[in-house]
Design an enzyme around this catalytic site. Sequence first.
Site, PDB file in Angstrom:
ATOM      1  CE  LYS A  22      13.594  -6.695 -10.670  1.00  0.00           C
ATOM      2  NZ  LYS A  22      12.315  -6.025 -10.354  1.00  0.00           N
ATOM      3  CG  ASN A  23      11.911  -7.294  -6.903  1.00  0.00           C
ATOM      4  OD1 ASN A  23      12.246  -6.368  -7.649  1.00  0.00           O
ATOM      5  ND2 ASN A  23      11.059  -8.248  -7.283  1.00  0.00           N
ATOM      6  CB  CYS A 117       3.287  -2.121 -16.062  1.00  0.00           C
ATOM      7  SG  CYS A 117       3.157  -3.518 -14.985  1.00  0.00           S
ATOM      8  NE  ARG A 122       3.033  -4.311 -10.784  1.00  0.00           N
ATOM      9  CZ  ARG A 122       4.343  -4.426 -10.920  1.00  0.00           C
ATOM     10  NH1 ARG A 122       4.886  -4.377 -12.108  1.00  0.00           N
ATOM     11  NH2 ARG A 122       5.115  -4.577  -9.875  1.00  0.00           N
ATOM     12  CG  ASP A 305       8.467 -11.754  -9.473  1.00  0.00           C
ATOM     13  OD1 ASP A 305       7.520 -11.332 -10.161  1.00  0.00           O
ATOM     14  OD2 ASP A 305       9.012 -11.087  -8.573  1.00  0.00           O
ATOM     15  NE  ARG A 397      12.631  -2.623 -15.772  1.00  0.00           N
ATOM     16  CZ  ARG A 397      11.384  -2.330 -15.489  1.00  0.00           C
ATOM     17  NH1 ARG A 397      10.475  -2.422 -16.418  1.00  0.00           N
ATOM     18  NH2 ARG A 397      11.042  -1.923 -14.290  1.00  0.00           N
TER      19      ARG A 397
HETATM   20  N1  EPU Z   1      -2.207  -3.988  -5.527  1.00  0.00           N
HETATM   21  C1  EPU Z   1      -3.279  -3.131  -5.484  1.00  0.00           C
HETATM   22  N2  EPU Z   1      -3.123  -1.942  -4.825  1.00  0.00           N
HETATM   23  C2  EPU Z   1      -1.969  -1.566  -4.229  1.00  0.00           C
HETATM   24  C3  EPU Z   1      -0.874  -2.448  -4.279  1.00  0.00           C
HETATM   25  C4  EPU Z   1      -1.021  -3.655  -4.936  1.00  0.00           C
HETATM   26  O1  EPU Z   1      -4.350  -3.424  -6.012  1.00  0.00           O
HETATM   27  O2  EPU Z   1      -1.901  -0.459  -3.665  1.00  0.00           O
HETATM   28  C5  EPU Z   1      -2.331  -5.299  -6.209  1.00  0.00           C
HETATM   29  C6  EPU Z   1      -1.459  -5.402  -7.454  1.00  0.00           C
HETATM   30  O3  EPU Z   1      -2.080  -4.829  -8.577  1.00  0.00           O
HETATM   31  C7  EPU Z   1      -1.273  -6.905  -7.558  1.00  0.00           C
HETATM   32  C8  EPU Z   1      -1.227  -7.363  -6.086  1.00  0.00           C
HETATM   33  O4  EPU Z   1      -1.836  -6.301  -5.348  1.00  0.00           O
HETATM   34  O5  EPU Z   1      -2.385  -7.481  -8.190  1.00  0.00           O
HETATM   35  C9  EPU Z   1       0.145  -7.605  -5.518  1.00  0.00           C
HETATM   36  O6  EPU Z   1       1.025  -6.576  -5.922  1.00  0.00           O
HETATM   37  P1  EPU Z   1       2.271  -6.089  -5.068  1.00  0.00           P
HETATM   38  O7  EPU Z   1       1.996  -4.718  -4.559  1.00  0.00           O
HETATM   39  O8  EPU Z   1       2.666  -7.124  -4.074  1.00  0.00           O
HETATM   40  O9  EPU Z   1       3.384  -5.994  -6.184  1.00  0.00           O
HETATM   41  P2  EPU Z   1       4.553  -4.941  -6.217  1.00  0.00           P
HETATM   42  O10 EPU Z   1       4.938  -4.622  -4.828  1.00  0.00           O
HETATM   43  O11 EPU Z   1       4.211  -3.837  -7.141  1.00  0.00           O
HETATM   44  C10 EPU Z   1       6.542  -6.624  -6.120  1.00  0.00           C
HETATM   45  C11 EPU Z   1       7.726  -6.957  -6.975  1.00  0.00           C
HETATM   46  C12 EPU Z   1       7.241  -7.659  -8.243  1.00  0.00           C
HETATM   47  C13 EPU Z   1       6.511  -8.931  -7.816  1.00  0.00           C
HETATM   48  C14 EPU Z   1       5.358  -8.577  -6.875  1.00  0.00           C
HETATM   49  C15 EPU Z   1       4.635  -9.795  -6.318  1.00  0.00           C
HETATM   50  C16 EPU Z   1       9.270  -5.209  -6.406  1.00  0.00           C
HETATM   51  C17 EPU Z   1      10.010  -3.983  -6.823  1.00  0.00           C
HETATM   52  N3  EPU Z   1       8.428  -5.721  -7.307  1.00  0.00           N
HETATM   53  O12 EPU Z   1       5.717  -5.768  -6.895  1.00  0.00           O
HETATM   54  O13 EPU Z   1       8.389  -8.003  -8.989  1.00  0.00           O
HETATM   55  O14 EPU Z   1       5.991  -9.594  -8.945  1.00  0.00           O
HETATM   56  O15 EPU Z   1       5.866  -7.820  -5.754  1.00  0.00           O
HETATM   57  O16 EPU Z   1       5.515 -10.627  -5.656  1.00  0.00           O
HETATM   58  O17 EPU Z   1       9.467  -5.707  -5.321  1.00  0.00           O
HETATM   59  C18 EPU Z   1       9.624  -8.496 -10.937  1.00  0.00           C
HETATM   60  O18 EPU Z   1      10.661  -8.474 -10.247  1.00  0.00           O
HETATM   61  O19 EPU Z   1       9.631  -8.913 -12.126  1.00  0.00           O
HETATM   62  C19 EPU Z   1       8.365  -8.018 -10.373  1.00  0.00           C
HETATM   63  C20 EPU Z   1       7.322  -7.690 -11.111  1.00  0.00           C
END
Ligand code: EPU
Length: 417
Positions: A22-23, A117, A122, A305, A397
């Site tokens: 998915k990711n 969320c 996030r 995850d 999802r």
């Molecule tokens: N963060 C910020 N600011 C930003 C971006 C991130 O503060 O601009 C913080 C987030 O709040 C969090 C941390 O940085 O505390 C890491 O977040 P990240 O941006 O890496 O998460 P994401 O990219 O939104 C992806 C996966 C998630 C997975 C996380 C961590 C996708 C579509 N989603 O989310 O997947 O948990 O990386 O590995 O790739 C899931 O599949 O169930 C899922 C939640």
Amino acid sequence: MDKLLIEGGVPLMGEIAISGAKNAALPILCAALLSAEPLHITNLPRLNDVRTMLRLLGQMGVKIVDEGRDAVTLDASGLDNPVAPYELVRTMRASVLVLGPLVARCGEARVSLPGGCAIGARPVDQHIKGLEAMGAEISVEQGYVHARAARLRGARLFTDMVTVTGTENLMMAAVLAAGDTVIENAAREPEVVDLANCLVAMGAQISGAGSDVIRIRGVDRLYGATHRVMPDRIETGTYLCAAAATGGSVRLTGTSTSYLDAVVDKLMDTGCDIVPERDAIRLKAPPKLTAVSIRTAPYPAFPTDMQAQFMAINAVADGTAVIRETIFENRYMHAVELARLGAEIRIDGNTAVVKGVPRLNGATVMATDLRASASLVVAGLVAQGTTLVDRIYHLDRGYEQLDRKLAALGARVRRTK
Ligand code: EPU
């Protein structure tokens, strides 16, 4: 609302195929926005999040040809509406992945700000900071990020924390920028590498994906390509946990241990026997699992995850495990639901202490987010009696045909209304 009815206590046995990730699929679908030529994607998982992303791309003017089974072709030559509306972003935060490609290709994007969320606040400040450093003018109006740039310029980017979709968004923006971009503190997740491979197949110049410094030389245009999505390492890990918890023995095909070192290591510490094969993994569980402590952190460390699923297996293991969640501030929603099945879990800030109990008992539990739901399914499979997991749209999802795959492994599961 669909529910999953589980009669627990059956050891999972047999073989199933793992789907595409998915990711990885979500950013790769967005990569189609970067070119006026078709992108052919295979091993695409049929998931609600993928359908939502296709809807989002479709309303932007991307032509979508469903090739059946696991393949789709996206043609963004007619892209004319660079907008991601609230209604879609609200249901899937990964929609923000259109921001970078849209500004890069159209010079403009309007993307609804995702709200908080179930697992944390996030924010997307790092995505915005990076695009601004590349010369985009960004304003937030009525809940929408409005980004403009006649042409993005290459820049040196540094993110405050490791962010997976942040790295992906900025990498996609940089491939069409004028000049060179360096992303420091980049996410090293395999899904970032899969996206980079797809972009390179489309003609992008990227090096260093998979390390914490990614270098991108901007090009004037990208071309059509074919890309096969990598296997889903979290789906793989989830079925390994389900087999481990139930004392089962399974073979998962179309996947590999190569992206799962941290998870495989911990499963071996519980006493499981794991044999990696070419494109498959075998797991045989011991009669009783040993508790294992984990600490989540960016790749290659233990993935957030998989945290919830490990809480479920620790709930029935011998001994006490300490779990530390360092990525999201609110990712223990499953703990209270697991407690309804009889688990003994104490939460203190970002630490959970799980004391293994001899048995769990079936109950009605509520899914709160995707991975939390997965942990409830794992616990339900091992619990005595009937477990009813409510709100399984969360599972749909991210897990393709979960009920069918579990049934193929001998689990007694059924979807009900
Ligand atoms: N963060 C910020 N600011 C930003 C971006 C991130 O503060 O601009 C913080 C987030 O709040 C969090 C941390 O940085 O505390 C890491 O977040 P990240 O941006 O890496 O998460 P994401 O990219 O939104 C992806 C996966 C998630 C997975 C996380 C961590 C996708 C579509 N989603 O989310 O997947 O948990 O990386 O590995 O790739 C899931 O599949 O169930 C899922 C939640």
